[in-house]
Write a protein that holds these residues in place. Structure first.
Motif, PDB file in Angstrom:
ATOM      1  N   PHE A   1       0.836  -1.209   0.000  1.00 25.24           N
ATOM      2  CA  PHE A   1       0.000   0.000   0.000  1.00 25.24           C
ATOM      3  C   PHE A   1       0.870   1.258   0.000  1.00 25.24           C
ATOM      4  O   PHE A   1       0.594   2.227  -0.710  1.00 25.24           O
ATOM      5  N   ARG A   2       1.928   1.247   0.797  1.00 23.63           N
ATOM      6  CA  ARG A   2       2.815   2.419   0.837  1.00 23.63           C
ATOM      7  C   ARG A   2       3.507   2.636  -0.501  1.00 23.63           C
ATOM      8  O   ARG A   2       3.738   3.775  -0.920  1.00 23.63           O
ATOM      9  N   ARG A   3       3.869   1.533  -1.177  1.00 23.39           N
ATOM     10  CA  ARG A   3       4.607   1.660  -2.430  1.00 23.39           C
ATOM     11  C   ARG A   3       3.703   1.933  -3.630  1.00 23.39           C
ATOM     12  O   ARG A   3       4.037   2.735  -4.495  1.00 23.39           O
ATOM     13  N   SER A   4       2.557   1.282  -3.694  1.00 22.96           N
ATOM     14  CA  SER A   4       1.735   1.378  -4.907  1.00 22.96           C
ATOM     15  C   SER A   4       0.304   1.829  -4.654  1.00 22.96           C
ATOM     16  O   SER A   4      -0.505   1.890  -5.589  1.00 22.96           O
ATOM     17  N   LYS A   5       0.006   2.125  -3.380  1.00 25.91           N
ATOM     18  CA  LYS A   5      -1.356   2.549  -3.026  1.00 25.91           C
ATOM     19  C   LYS A   5      -2.398   1.489  -3.360  1.00 25.91           C
ATOM     20  O   LYS A   5      -3.568   1.812  -3.581  1.00 25.91           O
ATOM     21  N   LEU A   6      -1.969   0.231  -3.410  1.00 27.75           N
ATOM     22  CA  LEU A   6      -2.909  -0.856  -3.651  1.00 27.75           C
ATOM     23  C   LEU A   6      -3.759  -1.037  -2.399  1.00 27.75           C
ATOM     24  O   LEU A   6      -3.251  -1.362  -1.330  1.00 27.75           O
ATOM     25  N   PRO A   7      -5.091  -0.792  -2.493  1.00 24.55           N
ATOM     26  CA  PRO A   7      -5.931  -0.802  -1.295  1.00 24.55           C
ATOM     27  C   PRO A   7      -6.095  -2.211  -0.740  1.00 24.55           C
ATOM     28  O   PRO A   7      -5.999  -3.196  -1.455  1.00 24.55           O
ATOM     29  N   PHE A   8      -6.328  -2.291   0.540  1.00 26.10           N
ATOM     30  CA  PHE A   8      -6.723  -3.552   1.160  1.00 26.10           C
ATOM     31  C   PHE A   8      -7.516  -3.217   2.420  1.00 26.10           C
ATOM     32  O   PHE A   8      -7.435  -2.108   2.963  1.00 26.10           O
ATOM     33  N   ALA A   9      -8.299  -4.195   2.859  1.00 27.82           N
ATOM     34  CA  ALA A   9      -9.155  -3.980   4.020  1.00 27.82           C
ATOM     35  C   ALA A   9      -8.962  -5.104   5.022  1.00 27.82           C
ATOM     36  O   ALA A   9      -8.533  -6.211   4.680  1.00 27.82           O
ATOM     37  N   LEU A  10      -9.283  -4.791   6.273  1.00 32.85           N
ATOM     38  CA  LEU A  10      -9.185  -5.765   7.365  1.00 32.85           C
ATOM     39  C   LEU A  10     -10.551  -5.898   8.023  1.00 32.85           C
ATOM     40  O   LEU A  10     -11.196  -4.899   8.356  1.00 32.85           O
ATOM     41  N   ILE A  11     -10.999  -7.134   8.200  1.00 28.90           N
ATOM     42  CA  ILE A  11     -12.245  -7.432   8.909  1.00 28.90           C
ATOM     43  C   ILE A  11     -11.908  -8.241  10.154  1.00 28.90           C
ATOM     44  O   ILE A  11     -11.223  -9.267  10.073  1.00 28.90           O
ATOM     45  N   LEU A  12     -12.377  -7.767  11.314  1.00 32.79           N
ATOM     46  CA  LEU A  12     -12.285  -8.543  12.548  1.00 32.79           C
ATOM     47  C   LEU A  12     -13.676  -9.057  12.875  1.00 32.79           C
ATOM     48  O   LEU A  12     -14.658  -8.315  12.833  1.00 32.79           O
TER      49      LEU A  12
ATOM     50  N   ALA B   1      -9.857 -12.947  11.790  1.00 28.45           N
ATOM     51  CA  ALA B   1      -9.489 -11.777  10.982  1.00 28.45           C
ATOM     52  C   ALA B   1      -9.437 -12.176   9.519  1.00 28.45           C
ATOM     53  O   ALA B   1      -8.992 -13.283   9.184  1.00 28.45           O
ATOM     54  N   LEU B   2      -9.921 -11.272   8.644  1.00 31.42           N
ATOM     55  CA  LEU B   2      -9.843 -11.477   7.198  1.00 31.42           C
ATOM     56  C   LEU B   2      -9.104 -10.299   6.585  1.00 31.42           C
ATOM     57  O   LEU B   2      -9.456  -9.138   6.822  1.00 31.42           O
ATOM     58  N   ILE B   3      -8.046 -10.593   5.834  1.00 32.34           N
ATOM     59  CA  ILE B   3      -7.313  -9.563   5.087  1.00 32.34           C
ATOM     60  C   ILE B   3      -7.718  -9.694   3.632  1.00 32.34           C
ATOM     61  O   ILE B   3      -7.546 -10.753   3.024  1.00 32.34           O
ATOM     62  N   LEU B   4      -8.266  -8.608   3.057  1.00 33.58           N
ATOM     63  CA  LEU B   4      -8.804  -8.634   1.695  1.00 33.58           C
ATOM     64  C   LEU B   4      -8.005  -7.690   0.806  1.00 33.58           C
ATOM     65  O   LEU B   4      -8.217  -6.465   0.850  1.00 33.58           O
TER      66      LEU B   4
ATOM     67  N   SER C   1      -0.688  -1.436  13.796  1.00 34.83           N
ATOM     68  CA  SER C   1      -1.480  -1.127  14.985  1.00 34.83           C
ATOM     69  C   SER C   1      -2.631  -0.188  14.653  1.00 34.83           C
ATOM     70  O   SER C   1      -3.726  -0.315  15.219  1.00 34.83           O
ATOM     71  N   ASP C   2      -2.394   0.754  13.722  1.00 33.54           N
ATOM     72  CA  ASP C   2      -3.439   1.710  13.349  1.00 33.54           C
ATOM     73  C   ASP C   2      -4.635   1.017  12.721  1.00 33.54           C
ATOM     74  O   ASP C   2      -5.783   1.226  13.142  1.00 33.54           O
ATOM     75  N   ILE C   3      -4.372   0.211  11.700  1.00 36.36           N
ATOM     76  CA  ILE C   3      -5.495  -0.413  10.990  1.00 36.36           C
ATOM     77  C   ILE C   3      -6.182  -1.445  11.882  1.00 36.36           C
ATOM     78  O   ILE C   3      -7.430  -1.561  11.867  1.00 36.36           O
ATOM     79  N   TYR C   4      -5.399  -2.162  12.697  1.00 36.13           N
ATOM     80  CA  TYR C   4      -6.027  -3.118  13.614  1.00 36.13           C
ATOM     81  C   TYR C   4      -6.875  -2.377  14.643  1.00 36.13           C
ATOM     82  O   TYR C   4      -7.986  -2.820  14.990  1.00 36.13           O
ATOM     83  N   GLY C   5      -6.373  -1.240  15.132  1.00 39.41           N
ATOM     84  CA  GLY C   5      -7.117  -0.470  16.136  1.00 39.41           C
ATOM     85  C   GLY C   5      -8.458   0.011  15.607  1.00 39.41           C
ATOM     86  O   GLY C   5      -9.476  -0.053  16.320  1.00 39.41           O
TER      87      GLY C   5
END
Length: 325
Positions: free
Chosen positions: A194-205, A253-256, A301-305
């Motif tokens: 994401f930092r390199r290419s801005k490829l989005p991803f999402a996290l579901i808890l 947790a699901l990483i998409l 920690s940010d995205i998990y929070g």
């Protein structure tokens, strides 16, 4: 040189000399041949030469050498063997010619083949050594092949054990899903992308609602079965690029990858509905889910929070729902 001197010298020439009459009887023999065979001249005189040969050589002499000598008047370089006084064989090269007239008979020259025998022995020894070397080489090759096969089998076994260790290190023993170690690895990878290419991803808890009641009411075995059923339902229909992890307890947790916040919320809602409809023999099972998407400057920690706070919000608002932030 006088004839008497010549006759004296014949006894000491470096070769055996035999004189035969027309009936193949020895009439004279020089001392050299007698010395080689350890016999006296009287042991030769009046006898046929084949009587002093080995049986095989005697037969060959009578069957081939003597007839050829009588027919052609000469034979050259025939290999034969004489027997000495000790019964040992002496290999020789025999050449013979008719005696010049008016004498009747043949003169036979015998040259020892000691050098030839030595060469033959050396050749035989060399052949034996070569055969031994070939056998040793083949044995060494067999050992190398066996070692290579054993090494290959050990590599396979090592790969299998490494795979088992990797599985033990990254797999949740109860549900068979990935464990938190995989989550930590994958979240770092997707944040770097994401930092390199801005490829989005999402996290579901996701957290099973009222899970403690299953354990208290039905026992831990029932709780374990519910965890397995929920894990199977969550994994159904996931893409190969998605990562599903049991974080511990009743939390998943699901990483998409390549998924926006809104699309991840739709996935979460679909999974919530599937779990609610799950035909569990232990009663209705529901999930509360929190969704977050990657943002600029995020750490893990940010995205998990954010996802965890959304999950807490879903819990506090009555459970069995999806919240996002």
């Amino acid at each position: 040189m006088r004839a008497s001197e010549l006759k004296h010298d014949v006894d000491h020439i470096p070769g055996g000399l035999i004189l035969l009459d027309g009936s193949n009887t020895i009439t004279a023999v020089n001392q050299t041949l007698c010395d080689w065979l350890g016999l006296s001249k009287q042991d030769f005189l009046g006898h046929a030469p084949e009587t002093r040969m080995t049986r095989a050589s005697g037969m060959y002499y009578l069957g081939h050498v003597l007839p050829s000598l009588r027919l052609h008047g000469r034979v050259e370089e025939v290999l034969l063997s004489f027997s000495n006084a000790a019964g040992k064989d002496l290999s020789v090269m025999l050449s013979a010619t008719s005696c010049p007239k008016p004498e009747d008979g043949f003169q036979v020259l015998v040259i020892p083949m000691q050098r030839r025998n030595l060469v033959e022995e050396q050749l035989q020894q060399a052949r034996k050594t070569a055969e031994q070397a070939v056998a040793a080489k083949e044995e060494a090759l067999q050992e190398v092949r066996a070692m290579a096969h054993e090494l290959e089998e050990r590599h396979k076994e090592l790969a299998r054990l490494n795979s088992q260790l990797e599985q033990l290190a990254t797999q949740d023993a109860l549900t068979g899903l990935n464990n938190r170690r995989v989550y930590e690895r994958e979240i770092e990878i997707h944040l770097a992308l994401f930092r390199r290419s801005k490829l989005p991803f999402a996290l579901i808890l996701a957290d099973i609602d009222w899970f403690k009641q299953f354990n208290d009411r039905f026992g831990h075995d029932t709780g374990d079965q519910v965890l397995k059923e929920v894990g199977q339902c969550l994994s159904a229909g996931m893409r190969d690029v998605d990562t599903l992890v049991r974080m511990g307890g009743e939390e998943f947790a699901l990483i998409l990858p390549n998924t926006t916040l809104e699309d991840a919320a739709l996935v979460a809602e679909r999974k919530r509905g599937e779990i609610e409809k799950l035909n569990s023999r232990h009663g209705t099972v529901t999930l509360s889910l929190g969704v977050a998407a990657a943002r600029n400057g995020d750490t893990k920690s940010d995205i998990y929070g954010r996802a965890d706070r959304s999950l807490y919000k879903a819990k506090s608002q009555g459970r069995n729902q999806v919240c996002m932030s």
